[in-house]
Design a protein around this motif. Structure first.
Motif: not given
Length: 297
Positions: A39, A111, A115
């Motif tokens: 993050e 991103r 994940r």
């Protein structure tokens, strides 16, 4: 979206084999930081020194700034920049990036995919390493970048890719009679040579052919120093040692500095010496600084 394909097609300034690893280095750095904190953002003023060191160590010999890839990587769709005033990069000026609090990170969709598909990070990192750096530097770069990669095969892209010639190593080592071209090292265990490698003069990632005239038989130490730009080969086929190299120990003086101006060991008669075009590419794109003068006899 095929993030592997997009990474493979990063837009870079290139002409006649010119190295421009600015964007790949920034992306590799961001992937390493993503593994630590998925993050977190990379504030330019906080990472500028790290990125500058990467460019100095692994970039081309000419001076450059990390501000360029920090701004321009946005156009490739894998990177985004926000400032204290909102989304969007303020430009490629160092002062603008510092004063606006510019912060970069992998693009949101990128991103999210990483994940969901953790193995993709390793595939992308390996692709970037393979396309922009010689194998002798891969492990070192991963360590510097904090990248932890599994020993898995990189997924092949749909586009056809050059295949390495597996005979390259044997052809080069034979041409140099299993001796390091810089120091003459010829260690073996029984009949098996150890610590000897076939180095590409013009890197394979930049169109260097798997041919004897683009190869040198080097010991592991001198191969690494050759790919880092500490060592080179002059027009007269003598060893170049960068003035930027500093070593005060007897080992550093004997194994590196004393090589300045020494003739190459080999190749044997009838084998092709390193081609001028490949020597020139290495001198322009890899070798750092000016060569040291040869020591007086």
């Amino acid at each position: 979206m095929d993030w592997l394909e997009r990474t493979a097609k990063l837009r870079q300034w290139t002409r006649s084999g010119t190295r421009a690893p600015h964007k790949p280095l920034l992306l590799l750095y961001a992937l390493g930081r993503f593994q630590e904190d998925a993050e977190g953002g990379l504030r330019y003023s906080a990472v500028e020194q790290d990125l500058q060191q990467l460019l100095t160590e692994y970039g081309p010999p000419n001076k450059t700034t990390p501000a360029y890839p920090f701004h321009h990587l946005v156009s490739d769709g894998v990177w985004e920049v926000h400032t204290d005033h909102g989304p969007g990069s303020p430009g490629s000026g160092v002062r603008d990036l510092r004063e606006t609090g510019a912060t970069g990170r992998l693009a949101a969709g990128f991103r999210a995919t990483l994940r969901r598909e953790p193995q993709l990070l390793g595939q992308i990192a390996r692709l970037l390493l393979d396309r922009h750096f010689p194998p002798s530097l891969h492990g070192e770069l991963c360590e510097v970048l904090g990248l932890e990669l599994e020993p898995a095969e990189t997924e092949q892209l749909s586009a056809a890719r050059r295949q390495r010639d597996r005979r390259m190593r044997e052809l080069v080592l034979t041409a140099y009679e299993y001796r390091c071209a810089f120091c003459g090292y010829d260690g073996r265990i029984g009949t098996v040579p150890v610590g000897l490698e076939a180095a590409h003069v013009r890197w394979w990632a930049f169109g260097g052919p798997d041919e004897v005239e683009n190869g040198l038989c080097l010991c592991s130490l001198h191969h690494k120093l050759f790919d880092k730009g500490v060592l080179g080969v002059g027009d007269d086929h003598r060893v170049l040692v960068s003035q930027r190299f500093v070593g005060h120990s007897p080992a550093a003086r004997e194994n590196v500095i004393a090589l300045a101006g020494q003739p190459l060991v080999g190749p044997q008669p009838g084998a092709r010496a390193v081609a001028t075009a490949h020597r020139n590419w290495h001198a322009r794109q890899v070798f750092h600084g000016e060569p040291r003068p040869a020591r007086a006899a």
